[in-house]
Structure formats: structure tokens, C-alpha cells
Design an enzyme around this catalytic site. Structure first.
Site, short mmCIF file in Angstrom:
data_model
loop_
_atom_site.label_atom_id
_atom_site.label_comp_id
_atom_site.label_asym_id
_atom_site.label_seq_id
_atom_site.Cartn_x
_atom_site.Cartn_y
_atom_site.Cartn_z
CB ILE A 7 -0.92 0.03 1.23
CG1 ILE A 7 -1.73 -1.27 1.34
CG2 ILE A 7 -1.88 1.23 1.16
CD1 ILE A 7 -2.60 -1.35 2.60
N GLY A 9 1.34 5.45 0.37
CA GLY A 9 0.71 6.60 1.03
C GLY A 9 -0.03 6.25 2.30
CB SER A 11 1.94 9.15 6.43
OG SER A 11 1.32 10.00 5.48
CB SER A 12 -2.56 10.61 7.37
OG SER A 12 -2.45 11.22 6.09
N GLY A 13 -4.98 9.03 6.75
CA GLY A 13 -6.16 8.90 5.91
C GLY A 13 -6.46 7.51 5.41
N GLY A 15 -4.94 5.55 3.33
CA GLY A 15 -3.82 4.62 3.32
C GLY A 15 -3.59 3.98 4.68
CB SER A 138 -10.93 11.26 -7.31
OG SER A 138 -11.79 12.35 -7.07
CE1 TYR A 151 -6.59 14.65 -6.74
CE2 TYR A 151 -8.88 14.99 -7.39
CZ TYR A 151 -7.93 14.28 -6.68
OH TYR A 151 -8.30 13.21 -5.91
#
Length: 286
Positions: A7, A9, A11-13, A15, A138, A151
């Protein structure tokens, strides 16, 4: 043998929540992030629940960093069962007011990182004749939105890349391909997007400012009036990702909430999970 998952990313959220959830459900998790010093929250969860999670540095914009992480996993396990391309960054600024550096950055993080990570795992999944690649995209990968064109462009690219990949690697090598499409996520992702994109405290200036103010007012109105919350938690999105990973016949694309589904309806109603189109492409070309 238990499945493992790489996985990006974490570090937060989404992920971080995905790493924990996959580990709780029997996966051996390789949780990666660009800056391993930001792993404190995940380390605390690992220690508290004795989770089978191994932390590795991985910068999705650095091919050598990706290769080193994957070689470490192959050396330990000899395989990679699931790649979850989660790392990404929000960006909301007009095209005119975006620098060349910012344009390259948003594309590198959100699109090239997915391609490079996928490119690195494909030889191993092809050799083992099995694997699954899940990319967190997204609703912005299906529907263009004001002030999010750069984006959205990067996320549209991921959607096209994954869809095209699914037309031939799935049948030939038993590698399953999916895009998970959240709407708004109430995590550090949003804070990071704001911090990265504001110009002198604002997203837009000059003649764009009145349009931006109208855009923000509309966002607030939708958030207040929506019976189905626009924003999900990272865990809610992670739960959808896990279901995709556990599905023997996963969708090519899936939205993570009713709001996201409704938002993308005009783009998806003929083929909600993307499998009909991919099937037609296979018939046409293969």
C-alpha cells in the site's frame, strides 16, 4: 499462504486505515510512505493491536525508491498479491495561476506514481499468474470540476490507464484491475490540498475570485443540504477497498458512497462497474 499487500501513502487517511483494515483481515501488509518519520500514528496502531504490518519507505515519484521497496518485499515473500495505489494529493488552482512546477508535481504524484508502481509489480504478478492492482482515483477521475482541472486531468489519466490495462492483463495473466472512486474524504488529504494550493491564502485571485467564491458557496450549500454526507471517513473508503480486494470478480470501477454514485451518474449509468465496456473492447481488439 496468506496474501500480502503493498500500500502506498499510508502515513494518514485512507492509506493508514487500509493498512490497518487489511492486517485485521489476515493480510500481511507492507505499508509505505515517502517520509517514514510520519509513521508514528501507524506505529501506535501496530503496537496496540499487534498487527502484521511492515513499514517501508517508498516515494511514488522516485523509480529507484519504488524498485527498492518492491525488491525488499520479493526478497522476503517471493511475491506480491495486491498493489494498492493509494498515494495522491489534492490540488485546486486555476490553470493560469499554476506554476510549471505545480503542474508537473500534481501529475507526478497522482498519475506517474501509479504507472511507475504498477510497472514495477507487473513482472512479478505476470510470472506468478495472479495478482490484483487497485488504484484509488476519485469522482474527479470521471467528472471534471471547477478549479480542479489539473487534479482531475491526472485522475482521468489514471482511470484511462487502468481501464486499458484491464483489457488484456486480466485474461492473459490473471491480474485483476480496479479503480476505487471516492467523493470527498474528511482526512489530512483535504488539509494538505488546501495548504498546497492556496495563493496568498486564496485558491483564486483577480477575475477568477468571484467565480471561486460562488464555487465555494455552492460547495457549502451542497454539504449542508445533502441528506447523504458528501464527505466520508478514511475508514469508510478503506472498507470499500477491502471488499474489492476480497471479490473474486472485482469491478473495474466502483464509487464509495451514494453521493459519489449520484454525482457520477451521467458518466456511469450505462455501465456502472466498467466491465461491459472492457468486455466490448476485448471483443473488438482481441
Amino acid at each position: 499462504m496468506n496474501k500480502n499487500v503493498l500500500i502506498t501513502g499510508t502515513s494518514s487517511g485512507v492509506g493508514l486505515e487500509s493498512a490497518v483494515l487489511f492486517a485485521q483481515n489476515g493480510y500481511k501488509v507492507y505499508a509505505t510512505m515517502r517520509d517514514i518519520n510520519k509513521a508514528q500514528a501507524l506505529k501506535e496502531k501496530i503496537k496496540k493491536d499487534n498487527l502484521n504490518i511492515i513499514l517501508l519507505p517508498l516515494d511514488v515519484t522516485d523509480k529507484q525508491s519504488i524498485q527498492t521497496a518492491i525488491e525488499t518485499i520479493i526478497e522476503k515473500d517471493g511475491k506480491i498479491d495486491v498493489l494498492l495505489n493509494n498515494a495522491g494529493a489534492g490540488f485546486a488552482k486555476t490553470t493560469e495561476q499554476s506554476s510549471e512546477e505545480e503542474i508537473r508535481w500534481v501529475t507526478e504524484v497522482n498519475y506517474h506514481g501509479v504507472v511507475f508502481c504498477t510497472q514495477a509489480v507487473l513482472p512479478f504478478m505476470r510470472k506468478q499468474k495472479s495478482g490484483q492492482i487497485i488504484s484509488v482515483t476519485s469522482v474527479g477521475g470521471l467528472v471534471g470540476q471547477p478549479f480542479n482541472e489539473l487534479y482531475c486531468g491526472a485522475k482521468f489519466a489514471v482511470e484511462g490507464y487502468m481501464e486499458a490495462l484491464a483489457t488484456y492483463v486480466s485474461d492473459a495473466f490473471n491480474i485483476k484491475i480496479s479503480c476505487v472512486e471516492p467523493g470527498g474524504i474528511s482526512t489530512e488529504f483535504m488539509k494538505s490540498a488546501i495548504g498546497k494550493t492556496a495563493v496568498d491564502g486564496q485558491f483564486a485571485t483577480g477575475e477568477y475570485l468571484p467565480i471561486f467564491e460562488k464555487y465555494m458557496a455552492g460547495n457549502q450549500k451542497r454539504a449542508n443540504e445533502s441528506g447523504e454526507s458528501v464527505y466520508q471517513t478514511g475508514l469508510e473508503v478503506a472498507e470499500v477497498i477491502l471488499k474489492v480486494a476480497q471479490n473474486e470478480n472485482p469491478p473495474i470501477r466502483i464509487r464509495t458512497s451514494k453521493w459519489a454514485e449520484d454525482f457520477c451518474r451521467l458518466k456511469t449509468q450505462a455501465d456502472p462497474d466498467g466491465t461491459k465496456l472492457v468486455s466490448e473492447i476485448k471483443k473488438s481488439f482481441l
